[in-house]
Scaffold this motif. Structure first.
Motif, PDB file in Angstrom:
ATOM      1  N   PRO A 299       0.929  -1.583   0.408  1.00 46.85           N
ATOM      2  CA  PRO A 299       0.185   0.026  -0.060  1.00 46.85           C
ATOM      3  C   PRO A 299       0.919   1.266  -0.229  1.00 46.85           C
ATOM      4  CG  PRO A 299      -0.454  -1.543   1.808  1.00 46.85           C
ATOM      5  CD  PRO A 299       0.470  -2.217   0.663  1.00 46.85           C
ATOM      6  N   SER A 300       1.984   1.196   0.068  1.00 43.35           N
ATOM      7  CA  SER A 300       3.412   2.032   0.577  1.00 43.35           C
ATOM      8  C   SER A 300       3.511   2.677  -1.169  1.00 43.35           C
ATOM      9  CB  SER A 300       4.332   2.433   1.943  1.00 43.35           C
ATOM     10  OG  SER A 300       3.283   2.403   3.138  1.00 43.35           O
ATOM     11  N   LEU A 301       3.414   1.477  -1.458  1.00 47.98           N
ATOM     12  CA  LEU A 301       3.948   2.060  -2.947  1.00 47.98           C
ATOM     13  C   LEU A 301       2.762   2.623  -4.147  1.00 47.98           C
ATOM     14  CD1 LEU A 301       6.182   1.008  -5.406  1.00 47.98           C
ATOM     15  CD2 LEU A 301       4.656  -0.972  -6.048  1.00 47.98           C
ATOM     16  N   HIS A 302       3.860   3.587  -4.253  1.00 44.28           N
ATOM     17  CA  HIS A 302       3.245   4.992  -5.643  1.00 44.28           C
ATOM     18  C   HIS A 302       3.988   4.855  -6.746  1.00 44.28           C
ATOM     19  CE1 HIS A 302       0.332   8.582  -6.508  1.00 44.28           C
ATOM     20  NE2 HIS A 302       1.323   9.181  -6.847  1.00 44.28           N
ATOM     21  N   CYS A 303       2.929   5.078  -7.899  1.00 48.07           N
ATOM     22  CA  CYS A 303       2.353   4.652  -9.350  1.00 48.07           C
ATOM     23  C   CYS A 303       2.510   5.938  -9.693  1.00 48.07           C
ATOM     24  CB  CYS A 303       1.953   3.475  -9.660  1.00 48.07           C
ATOM     25  SG  CYS A 303       3.532   2.044  -8.716  1.00 48.07           S
ATOM     26  N   GLU A 304       2.914   6.188 -11.050  1.00 42.81           N
ATOM     27  CA  GLU A 304       2.376   7.379 -11.598  1.00 42.81           C
ATOM     28  C   GLU A 304       3.358   7.071 -13.411  1.00 42.81           C
ATOM     29  OE1 GLU A 304       3.345  11.434 -10.468  1.00 42.81           O
ATOM     30  OE2 GLU A 304       2.671  11.255  -8.422  1.00 42.81           O
ATOM     31  N   TYR A 305       2.304   8.019 -14.195  1.00 47.21           N
ATOM     32  CA  TYR A 305       2.163   8.244 -15.198  1.00 47.21           C
ATOM     33  C   TYR A 305       2.296   9.580 -16.162  1.00 47.21           C
ATOM     34  CZ  TYR A 305       1.093   2.737 -14.769  1.00 47.21           C
ATOM     35  OH  TYR A 305       1.165   1.569 -14.852  1.00 47.21           O
ATOM     36  N   ASP A 306       3.828   9.797 -16.734  1.00 48.67           N
ATOM     37  CA  ASP A 306       3.830  10.494 -17.364  1.00 48.67           C
ATOM     38  C   ASP A 306       3.445  10.664 -18.623  1.00 48.67           C
ATOM     39  OD1 ASP A 306       3.518  13.569 -18.238  1.00 48.67           O
ATOM     40  OD2 ASP A 306       6.346  13.688 -17.944  1.00 48.67           O
ATOM     41  N   ILE A 307       2.538  10.421 -19.911  1.00 48.25           N
ATOM     42  CA  ILE A 307       3.066  10.052 -21.035  1.00 48.25           C
ATOM     43  C   ILE A 307       3.014  10.326 -21.852  1.00 48.25           C
ATOM     44  CG2 ILE A 307       2.289   7.694 -22.844  1.00 48.25           C
ATOM     45  CD1 ILE A 307       4.092   7.079 -20.349  1.00 48.25           C
ATOM     46  N   ASP A 308       3.544  11.256 -22.757  1.00 44.28           N
ATOM     47  CA  ASP A 308       3.045  12.635 -24.407  1.00 44.28           C
ATOM     48  C   ASP A 308       2.046  11.770 -24.694  1.00 44.28           C
ATOM     49  OD1 ASP A 308       2.902  12.938 -26.946  1.00 44.28           O
ATOM     50  OD2 ASP A 308       4.895  14.057 -26.770  1.00 44.28           O
TER      51      ASP A 308
END
Length: 433
Positions: A299-308
């Motif tokens: 639960p402490s793992l955070h994922c993000e995306y920054d995709i053109d």
């Protein structure tokens, strides 16, 4: 003597038949070799014709003899020019350096061909045999010497950057041709230039262009793909299923269904080994299914995306991101109790595309980044799997190089958040192109 020319023509004819009838990946290098093979056959045919005509000056009409010699000498210059082109493309692929001498090579070819067709032809007659002579021949020999010097310069100027097998092929070809040229220069009546051309061609065919070698490269791509799939850590499957089981025992709610859906999606998409290249959106869907499961476990793992958004349809090698994200978890965030973030980015980089996987893990141990990048830079000399628990990094590198070209690939760097960032440079190709 003419028997040797006939034998050489038959040998190269068999090589050409095998080459053109075999399945191969069409590249600029292979197209050049295809043109080279056809030109060599034309050259060898006229080599045999001129060996006969030059030794029968009293019976062969001068016009026919001269025409045959002009085609023969002109095709010789063209063959050596194509050898230069082949070696130049080979070196460019190996080193990433653009070709700088192409314009000069074309100018010399044009001047040489003009000389072969416009300058007068003379013949020297001896008791050992006859041969063509004069400035007409010197123009051809000068162009041949120019191309051989270019090829030698490329070989020795990039000696450390060229793969050993390709270095051997280029070196062997040059030694064969230079040796035959020297012997022909010392003994004009030997007429053995066709032997040098044939040996040069065979040097590249047997080491680089043989259909079995090309087929082995294609097989390596497929096996690397399958190997990557087999490296999905079985503990990931067992632990995730155990998480689902415990959750089901507690409440059987929608979360269980979501977990099952993500797990099902991940394995459904990951087994599509029949496609070497997929759209970036498809690759991100697979990665998202994997990360949804991992974020639920941790639960402490955070994922993000920054995709053109313009890159969604770009083509990328199948199953290329998940192994790298898994390495970020195993080697970076694991040491922090899986607390931190992973950011996946995709942006245009000139005419190419740059993908990055950034984590806020514990980073590299001292000297480890240099070791990893050195392994990746020398991927062709490494075994299919890195030491320890690293999963698929070298396979990722090899597949990028094979599918996209030697200009592209994977490397690692530190980031400002203390973790590691994996960089993947890929060609920017839209779906269907």
């Amino acid at each position: 003597m003419i028997r040797m020319e006939i034998a050489l023509f038959l040998v190269m004819g068999m090589v050409a038949f095998i080459y053109f009838s075999s399945e191969k990946k069409i590249t600029k290098l292979h197209r050049t070799f295809s043109v080279l093979l056809v030109t060599v056959l034309v050259y060898l045919a006229f080599d045999g014709i001129t060996v006969y005509t030059v030794n029968h000056l009293d019976t062969v009409p001068p016009l026919l003899n001269n025409l045959a010699h002009r085609v023969f000498m002109g095709s010789m210059a063209l063959v050596i020019f194509l050898f230069y082109r082949y070696i130049a493309i080979l070196v460019e692929e190996e080193t990433g350096k653009p070709r700088k001498m192409d314009k000069a090579a074309w100018v010399i070819l044009v001047l040489s061909e003009l000389g072969e067709w416009l300058l007068p032809i003379y013949y020297t007659q001896t008791k050992w045999g006859n041969y063509s002579d004069g400035i007409y021949t010197y123009v051809c020999y000068a162009s041949v010497a120019f191309y051989l010097l270019l090829c030698s310069g490329m070989l020795f100027g990039n000696w450390k950057k060229i793969n050993a097998k390709k270095k051997f092929a280029i070196g062997a070809a040059l030694i064969f041709e230079l040796t035959v040229c020297m012997l022909q220069g010392l003994h004009h009546t030997w007429l053995i230039s066709g032997m040098g051309i044939t040996l040069m061609t065979l040097a590249f065919y047997l080491t680089l262009e043989n259909p079995d070698i090309i087929r082995a490269e294609l097989t390596e791509q497929k096996m690397s793909m399958l190997y990557l799939k087999s490296q999905v850590n079985p503990h990931f499957l067992y632990n995730t299923l155990d998480t689902i089981r415990i959750q089901a025992e507690l409440n059987g709610d929608k979360k269980v269904a979501d977990l099952l859906m993500h797990l099902s999606d991940f394995f459904r998409m990951s087994v599509k080994v029949d496609r070497q290249m997929v759209e970036l959106d498809d690759e991100l869907d697979l990665l998202d299914a994997y990360l949804e499961l991992m974020c639920y476990r941790y639960p402490s793992l955070h994922c993000e995306y920054d995709i053109d958004p313009d890159l969604g349809g770009a083509k990328v090698p199948n199953f290329i991101l998940q192994p790298l994200v898994e390495n970020s978890l195993l080697h970076g965030l694991k040491n922090k109790g899986y607390k931190g973030e992973i950011v996946i980015s995709a942006e245009k980089n000139g005419e190419d595309m740059l993908l990055t996987i950034m984590d806020t893990g514990s980073g590299f141990a001292e000297g480890k980044k240099e070791q990893v990048n050195n392994l990746l830079a020398n991927y062709a000399k490494q075994a299919a799997k890195m030491e320890g628990n690293s999963i698929g990094i070298l396979n990722v590198q090899k597949r990028i190089k094979l599918l996209c070209g030697r200009k592209y690939g994977l490397w690692y760097a530190y980031n400002e958040k203390g973790g590691v960032t994996a960089h993947l440079l890929l060609p920017l190709k839209e779906a269907g192109k």
